[in-house]
Design an enzyme around this catalytic site. Structure first.
Site: not given
Length: 381
Positions: A231-233
């Protein structure tokens, strides 16, 4: 074989290439794709990549890919007559590229000052692991070492898993890419200033420059970020989610897209939930939102989910296997793997630089040279 009659932007540019393995050969391969005349100088044993598989009839696939469109000569730089011939090749070159460990080129007689002495306007590019000077300059610099030292491994992988390397030699490749970019800038600058330059390209510096997201997190967040898996941070939902028969990528970057996603899932009220009212809140409550999305995806195959998401304008995709990606690259409209005729292997797929330009011609890549193939033409005169 030329496929049209347009020009190539680097036609007439001569580059003497003393690089081997990956970072330097990738740099000069990119420049060769644009029409530069590359003379690859190898030691008697050849570039190490000649001896790294996979092989077909004794030909290395990696060497073939990274040394397309080049002429090749063999020179023992410890032989004074060979050294003199290499310096003669450099005397009317535009660019000289090497990726020896710092100090080695100087000891061999082909360092910047030696080449500049025979060609004052030379653009001389040195690619190394950690730069030409400094406490780490003498460290061995394989790609995996640089990935580890850059911090990239520390932010790659599952949250509770081990640090994970990127699935390609990304440090080598980005150094080669930056080197080609710097050489092009230096060629342009020389047109205006009339001066050459020594370019110092460090793999570590180049790889670190590809990480603006963790730098941004550290700048204003005060802490160095860790791993978050696929996932994107900073944005949610922005990652990989489980469907009936595989993974679906969903990439939502703003409230408008999130509202559309909720509608696509037939759950429009989720967009009104205070836990999900902004990107920051969605990221804070990522586990709860993931459960809602994967509950919906559990009723759908990857294919049907992608159809629904695409119809709603949600950026999404399946996770393709490398075999599928290769097939798309080989047969897709963009022709990322055009055919090259190899004198020993026949027609084989070949990588080429990916940029399209309206006034540049497109040529089928030429085969990598056999060891010393062009000595008679360029060296033993």
């Amino acid at each position: 074989m030329e496929l049209n009659n347009k020009r190539l932007p680097l036609e007439g540019i001569k580059i003497v290439d003393l690089t081997r393995v990956l970072s330097g050969p990738f740099c000069t391969a990119l420049l060769s794709d644009l029409g530069a005349d590359i003379i690859k100088v190898e030691p008697p044993a050849g570039d190490e990549y000649r001896h790294v598989g996979p092989f077909k009839e004794g030909e290395s696939a990696l060497f073939t890919l990274m040394n397309r469109n080049k002429k090749g000569v063999v020179a023992d730089l410890k032989n004074s007559s060979h050294l003199a011939r290499v310096l003669e090749l450099a005397s009317d070159a535009d660019v000289f590229v090497e990726n020896f460990k710092p100090g080695v080129a100087e000891r061999l007689g082909v360092g910047y000052e030696a080449v500049k002495a025979v060609n004052p306007d030379i653009i001389y590019a040195s690619i190394s692991g950690f730069g030409q000077s400094g406490e780490n300059s003498q460290l061995p610099a394989y790609d995996l070492v640089v990935q580890a030292m850059s911090g990239m491994m520390a932010i790659t992988g599952e949250k509770d898993g081990e640090p994970t390397k990127v699935g390609e030699s990304i440090a080598d490749l980005v150094a080669g890419l930056y080197a080609s970019w710097a050489i092009l800038a230096a060629l342009f600058d020389r047109q205006r200033s009339g001066e050459g330059v020594h370019l110092d390209i460090a793999m570590l510096d180049c790889l670190f420059s590809l990480m603006p997201t963790p730098v941004a997190q550290w700048m204003f967040g005060g802490e160095a970020p860790g791993r978050v898996g696929n996932r994107h941070p900073l944005s949610t939902p922005f990652g990989s989610f489980s469907a009936q028969n595989g993974q679906v990528i969903i990439a939502v970057l703003n409230n408008r897209q999130f509202t559309a996603l909720c509608g696509a899932m037939d759950q429009p009220t989720i967009a009104e939930d205070s836990r999900f009212c902004s990107d920051e809140e969605r990221t804070r409550h990522e586990p709860e939102l993931r459960d809602l999305i994967e509950t919906w995806l559990a009723r759908h195959s990857v294919e049907s989910a992608i159809d629904i998401l695409a119809a709603a304008g949600i950026p999404s995709s399946p996770v393709l296997g490398m075999g599928e990606a290769l097939t798309n690259a080989r047969h897709g409209e963009r022709q990322l793997l055009p055919t090259q005729h190899h004198p020993r292997l026949g027609d084989i797929p070949m990588m080429a630089q990916p940029v399209r330009a309206s006034s540049w011609k497109t040529s089928a890549p030429q085969t990598a040279p056999t060891l010393g193939e062009h000595n008679d033409e360029l060296f033993d005169q």
